[in-house]
Write a protein that holds these residues in place. Structure first.
Motif, PDB file in Angstrom:
ATOM      1  N   GLU A  21      -8.000   3.582   1.777  1.00  0.00           N
ATOM      2  CA  GLU A  21      -6.497   3.114   1.586  1.00  0.00           C
ATOM      3  C   GLU A  21      -6.217   1.837   1.709  1.00  0.00           C
ATOM      4  N   SER A  35     -17.318   8.071  10.858  1.00  0.00           N
ATOM      5  CA  SER A  35     -16.241   8.951  11.097  1.00  0.00           C
ATOM      6  C   SER A  35     -15.568   8.847   9.501  1.00  0.00           C
ATOM      7  N   GLU A  36     -15.299  10.329   9.076  1.00  0.00           N
ATOM      8  CA  GLU A  36     -14.744  10.455   7.709  1.00  0.00           C
ATOM      9  C   GLU A  36     -13.358   9.786   7.569  1.00  0.00           C
ATOM     10  N   PRO A  37     -12.464  10.065   8.842  1.00  0.00           N
ATOM     11  CA  PRO A  37     -11.049   9.643   8.781  1.00  0.00           C
ATOM     12  C   PRO A  37     -11.150   7.756   8.764  1.00  0.00           C
ATOM     13  N   ALA A  38     -12.271   7.434   9.533  1.00  0.00           N
ATOM     14  CA  ALA A  38     -12.228   5.814   9.248  1.00  0.00           C
ATOM     15  C   ALA A  38     -12.390   5.338   8.186  1.00  0.00           C
ATOM     16  N   CYS A  39     -13.360   6.248   7.333  1.00  0.00           N
ATOM     17  CA  CYS A  39     -13.765   5.676   5.902  1.00  0.00           C
ATOM     18  C   CYS A  39     -12.601   6.027   4.983  1.00  0.00           C
ATOM     19  N   GLU A  40     -11.734   6.883   5.214  1.00  0.00           N
ATOM     20  CA  GLU A  40     -10.242   7.172   4.454  1.00  0.00           C
ATOM     21  C   GLU A  40      -9.429   6.038   4.652  1.00  0.00           C
ATOM     22  N   LYS A  41      -9.133   5.475   5.787  1.00  0.00           N
ATOM     23  CA  LYS A  41      -8.529   4.317   5.930  1.00  0.00           C
ATOM     24  C   LYS A  41      -9.040   2.945   5.362  1.00  0.00           C
TER      25      LYS A  41
END
Length: 500
Positions: free
Chosen positions: A50, A41-47
């Motif tokens: 961060e 999941s790209e949103p998980a990678c973004e977290k």
């Protein structure tokens, strides 16, 4: 945080960057490991970015570099097929473990005798885990609670002989923790659940069995055939084990729930039997119902093993505030009790609340699950009136037509006000306004937690809501201080929740 120093200087792969995944990555890095993190999941990678990590696509990795794969419990280890990272790890001879196993290795390194209570079962794990933690805290113990109940285990304080870790374990977590060896292991019950991930009921039961078989002392439910078989197996091994039961009054030594009481039978040298009353659960308002009788019996047995006195256990049972959104007693307005059971997202879950109360003013509806509320027909006589909300309102109206008076309310706010009005005017000694929707929340709320929060707010908005302990009814505050509420609100990451 517990730094994972057992992998200091080593390179590990980590798949799954949800809450526990990021926690694990931080703990490994703090302990000196080189961590390659990834999530599909790209949103998980973004977290993760961060949080200071650079995701590395494990599809492209040289798996011979890794000492271990740390796998999220949400990814399949065996069924219906191993996750792609598991296949790559096995091909390279890399062990596959989870965050519970990392905790266990740190415990073995720092303090092998550090007390650990591990709880599993199909139903009741979270209540039993939080209840055991509450009793121990009230008795003065230093307690850390986490695992499947919402706080990642590596976010807790480090193991020590003066600190008790109370950990809820799903089957998925047990499968990734080969070193699991609790001081006290609790197995509550077994019914078919997530069999697509286990392959068969026998595989599911075998995984649960590992937790109690490896424990120093086991507490095992005896009210289903699978747990009874495990109990008898442990007895044959000579394992230290005690049973708990709601259905076996002659089970000597077992803590059982019977007619609202916790009791235990002993065989005396004279061959007579002494039946000892342990605690009257009517004094524990957050533990109504036979299902909570089993949870309380398990907590009693576990805490007794840890040296807590019967008086201390009783005080803890009495003061236990319950879990948020699970038959949570949020307020009392005059004689009317308001109960938030928003976690009841299907008929089976709502049944427990209906069995636990009488004179019910029932708020139901939302996004219906298969089967609706037809299985609850035998309990309709306990309902004074139903208040229908959400997408399922018309369907549920057809089901209860002629059996239960009802009102189409549309929204939760309107239903709460209408139910409060009717309950206050009733002749019942303790009318109960019960939000137990038997539905998913998705039509009006993002999740059941937000639905339960909205119910609390609607109750707060009623005219002069009195805290329950200001009446002669006894019990909880208007909005009770839930033990570890921040943790328990995260128990379910989706409407279906964590494994139950």
């Amino acid at each position: 945080m517990i730094p994972v120093s057992t992998f200091s200087g080593k390179t590990v792969a980590l798949f799954g960057l949800g809450g526990s995944g990021l926690s694990t990555a931080k703990a490994l890095a703090a302990g000196g490991a080189r961590v390659y993190v990834w999530d599909d999941s790209e949103p998980a990678c973004e977290k993760a970015r961060e949080a200071g990590f650079t995701p590395y696509d494990l599809h492209e990795a040289d798996w011979s570099l890794f000492h271990a794969l740390i796998l999220t419990p949400g990814a399949p280890l065996t069924h219906p097929a191993p996750h792609w990272t598991v296949a790559k790890a096995r091909e390279a001879g890399v062990e596959v473990i989870g965050d519970i196993e990392l905790f266990l290795r740190e415990r073995a390194r720092l303090c092998p005798r550090a007390p650990l209570v591990a709880i599993t079962g199909t139903n009741g794990k979270s209540t039993t885990t939080s209840l055991i933690a509450h009793i121990l805290r009230e008795a003065g113990a230093d307690v850390q609670m986490g695992g499947n109940i919402g706080v990642p285990i590596l976010d807790l304080e480090s193991p020590s002989e003066a600190r008790i870790h109370v950990v809820e374990c799903s089957t998925f977590q047990i499968d990734l923790a080969p070193s699991l060896n609790p001081s006290v292991g609790v197995l509550l019950n077994l019914t078919p659940d997530h069999l697509d991930r286990h392959g068969s009921m026998e595989n599911y039961a075998a995984i649960k069995q590992r937790l109690v078989e490896a424990s120093e002392f086991a507490v095992v439910g005896r009210d289903d055939v699978y747990c009874e078989a495990i109990f008898q197996y442990l007895k044959r091994l000579g394992h230290a084990v005690v049973g708990i039961s709601n259905t076996q009054p002659q089970a000597l030594g077992a803590v059982r729930y019977e007619a609202g009481m916790l009791r235990r039978a002993f065989a005396l040298p004279s061959m007579k039997t002494l039946d000892e009353p342990l605690f009257d659960l009517s004094r524990a308002p957050a533990l109504r119902g036979a299902h909570n009788g089993q949870n309380a019996a398990a907590a009693f047995s576990a805490c007794e093993r840890l040296g807590v006195t019967h008086d201390e256990i009783g005080a803890g049972l009495k003061s236990y505030p319950g879990l948020a959104h699970r038959m949570e007693q949020v307020a009392r307005h005059g004689k009317v009790l308001f109960v938030n059971d928003s976690k009841a997202t299907n008929a089976d879950a709502a049944e427990k609340a209906l069995l636990s109360f009488n004179d019910i003013y029932w708020i139901i509806g939302g996004k219906a699950k298969a089967g609706g509320i037809a299985p609850l027909r035998p309990l309709f006589p306990k309902v004074r009136k139903a208040y229908l909300i959400g997408a399922a309102a018309d369907e549920f109206a057809k089901t209860i037509e002629g059996a239960v008076a009802y009102e189409q309310c549309g929204t939760l706010d309107a239903a709460t006000a209408a139910a409060a009005r009717d309950a206050a005017a009733s002749d019942a000694a303790e009318p109960v306004v019960l939000l137990s929707p038997a539905c998913a929340s998705y039509d009006q709320f993002k999740n059941f937690e937000l639905r339960g929060d909205a119910f609390r707010e609607a109750v707060r908005g009623l005219e002069n809501p009195a805290p329950q302990d200001e009446t002669d009814q006894g019990g909880v505050d208007a909005v009770p201080p839930h033990a570890d509420e921040a943790a328990t609100s995260a128990v379910a990451q989706s409407e279906g929740g964590a494994e139950s």
